[in-house]
Design an enzyme around this catalytic site. Structure first.
Site: not given
Length: 284
Positions: A53, A97, A120
């Protein structure tokens, strides 16, 4: 003849070129879209994914920051950090995460992130906006799947979509996004009876169960579109939830693993980060 293979990797490269231009235009206005990723613990798979990422962020001109915390970080410490990032004007997107260690409540953490920085797309406010067809941040993997289907010019309106898997990360939100596109959606899962009856009647099958070769050519009808969201490691190799070789002979379109849905997930995350920066700075 075999199915047309939809390579998410190739598509992601094309989309990222456009995003690079968008990021450059924002830089000219003094805005550098900033993504901060928080990683707890030292799980190699998570670290590898997060580094991917970061690399992708920097390639298109985003400011990328990785905060690594030890496994024993407390929930209070993490929530305090998120509070600080919410207030930081240079941070436009916050991503924690998952999965988190057992002593930290995932949902509490998701809800602590400001909805306008929730790149997200998991905050209940953003999920609610998606459910009601409003403009918002969509969860990245479902959003990537939707973009893949549209770019491949696969008709969605009125088509029967069967989704295998009902997770909050993929199964549920991808069903909602396709409902918003006027598809007819059937959700199947581990307790569904006679699964094959449903998959054999589907125009589009989306598989997200985490079981290698779970869906084979026998499970689909001729000409179906098959999207494989699975990521499994078998004998050291990455493989999906779909038996690619047998499905490829029968489907009209199929995604591979790797180089399928995965690259689109990161691409949509970067897209959401750019949109977050534009929204926070009131840029149209």
């Amino acid at each position: 003849m075999g199915a047309e293979v939809i390579y998410g990797k190739q598509l992601a490269t094309e989309i990222r070129e456009d995003m690079k231009q968008e990021a450059a235009e924002l830089r000219e206005k003094g805005i550098i879209p900033g993504l901060t990723v928080v990683l707890i613990g030292d799980d190699p798979a998570s670290l590898s994914y997060v580094r991917g990422k970061q690399k992708a962020s920097e390639k298109i001109g985003l400011a990328s920051n990785l905060i690594e915390l030890p496994e024993n970080t407390s929930e209070v410490e993490l929530l305090d950090l998120i509070g600080q990032l919410n207030q930081d004007g240079e941070v436009h997107g916050i991503l924690v995460q998952l999965p988190l260690p057992d002593h930290i409540d995932d949902q509490k953490v998701i809800e602590a992130i400001e909805p306008q920085k929730d790149v997200d797309g998991f905050h209940p406010i953003n999920i609610g906006r998606m459910m009601t067809g409003q403009d918002t941040f969509y969860p990245c993997t479902p959003y990537g799947i939707l973009v893949m289907l549209k770019r491949a010019r696969i008709a969605l309106e009125g088509r029967h979509v069967v989704i295998i898997g009902r997770s909050n990360l993929v199964g549920k939100p991808v069903g909602q996004l396709l409902l918003n596109e006027h598809a007819t959606v059937t959700h199947c899962h581990s307790r569904t009876e006679n699964l094959q009856h449903h998959t054999r009647h589907a125009d589009i099958v989306i598989v997200a169960v985490g079981k290698p070769a779970f869906i084979t050519g026998d499970d689909i009808k001729e000409g179906a579109v098959v999207i494989d969201v699975g990521v499994n490691r078998v004998d050291g190799k990455l493989t999906g939830d779909v038996d690619f070789d047998s499905v490829k002979e029968k489907a009209s379109h199929v995604t591979p693993v790797p180089k399928g849905v995965g690259p689109m997930t990161i691409t949509m995350l970067l897209s959401n980060t750019i949109q977050a920066a534009k929204s926070i700075h009131n840029v149209t």
